[in-house]
Scaffold this motif. Structure first.
Motif, short mmCIF file in Angstrom:
data_model
loop_
_atom_site.label_atom_id
_atom_site.label_comp_id
_atom_site.label_asym_id
_atom_site.label_seq_id
_atom_site.Cartn_x
_atom_site.Cartn_y
_atom_site.Cartn_z
N ASP A 1 -56.67 50.53 -14.44
CA ASP A 1 -57.54 49.92 -15.61
C ASP A 1 -57.47 50.79 -16.65
N VAL A 2 -58.02 52.14 -16.35
CA VAL A 2 -58.01 53.28 -17.44
C VAL A 2 -56.69 53.41 -18.02
N GLN A 3 -55.49 53.42 -17.32
CA GLN A 3 -54.22 53.48 -17.89
C GLN A 3 -53.84 52.45 -18.77
N ALA B 1 -53.08 49.93 -23.96
CA ALA B 1 -53.22 48.89 -25.00
C ALA B 1 -53.81 49.49 -26.41
N LEU B 2 -54.52 50.47 -26.16
CA LEU B 2 -55.06 51.09 -27.44
C LEU B 2 -54.06 51.98 -28.21
N GLN C 1 -53.07 51.23 -31.91
CA GLN C 1 -53.08 52.08 -32.92
C GLN C 1 -51.59 52.43 -33.63
N LEU C 2 -50.56 52.02 -32.79
CA LEU C 2 -49.11 52.10 -33.35
C LEU C 2 -49.01 50.88 -34.63
#
Length: 206
Positions: A3-5, A10-11, A15-16
């Motif tokens: 989930d962290v990865q 996704a973040l 950002q891109l």
């Protein structure tokens, strides 16, 4: 992928997309300004901006493909000048740059693209806060021990500006600052709004 990865991926994708939209916004603003007749009859200024922003977008995509920022010597004067020139294309208010406090070219290394995207986020936030008729000042200064980059605006103050995509941009800023062992300072600016200052320690060349 846990989930962290997945959250980090996704973040990073958001950002891109945020950074690519910044370049597209600058291109659209330049075209609109040209159509209003404010850039003269020649199409060359518009083509110059489009070429520059396409280069920025290509750099963002290149780093995404490689997965690791490409390290290079960083001159904050060059980065700040480039960012302010880009934002002047899209901002109708007063945007000034003060480099008088830089004593020598500070010795830094990192991703030129990452530095540009982070400082552009700070300046964009200041312009949004100040409004279309406001004032924004970008001031860079240095000592033998540290580099500071301050963005001050004439807006209503921290937390009172119109909502935007600033949270995504600030994540990139904070990551860059933390990577270089620096910190952020927030205070009331002399222009009446907020001032966000990046403070980075400098290390002597070996």
């Amino acid at each position: 992928m846990n989930d962290v990865q997945e959250g980090d991926a996704a973040l990073a994708a958001r950002q891109l997309a945020h950074d690519l939209l910044q370049s597209l916004t600058i291109i659209r603003a330049t075209i609109a300004t040209y159509r209003l007749g404010h850039l003269g009859p020649s199409i060359e200024p518009v083509l110059g901006v489009i070429e520059r922003e396409v280069g920025v977008m290509a750099g963002l995509c290149e780093e995404e493909v490689h997965g690791t920022p490409l390290a290079a010597p960083i001159d904050p004067r060059v980065i700040a000048t480039s960012v302010v020139e880009r934002m002047r294309t899209a901002y109708s208010g007063e945007l000034r740059l003060d480099l008088d406090g830089i004593v020598d070219a500070p010795s830094l290394r990192g991703s030129v693209t990452e530095w540009e995207r982070s400082l552009l986020n700070l300046v964009e936030n200041g312009c949004r806060a100040a409004g279309p008729d406001g004032k924004v000042l970008v001031r860079c200064s240095s000592t033998n021990e540290s580099l500071t980059i301050a963005v001050a605006d004439s807006g209503p103050g921290f937390g009172e500006a119109p909502a935007g995509r600033s949270s995504l941009g600030m994540v990139a800023v904070m990551r860059l600052v933390e990577h270089h062992g620096g910190h952020l300072e927030l205070r009331r600016s002399d222009l009446g709004g907020a001032q966000l200052t990046v403070v980075l320690p400098l290390h002597p060349n070996p």
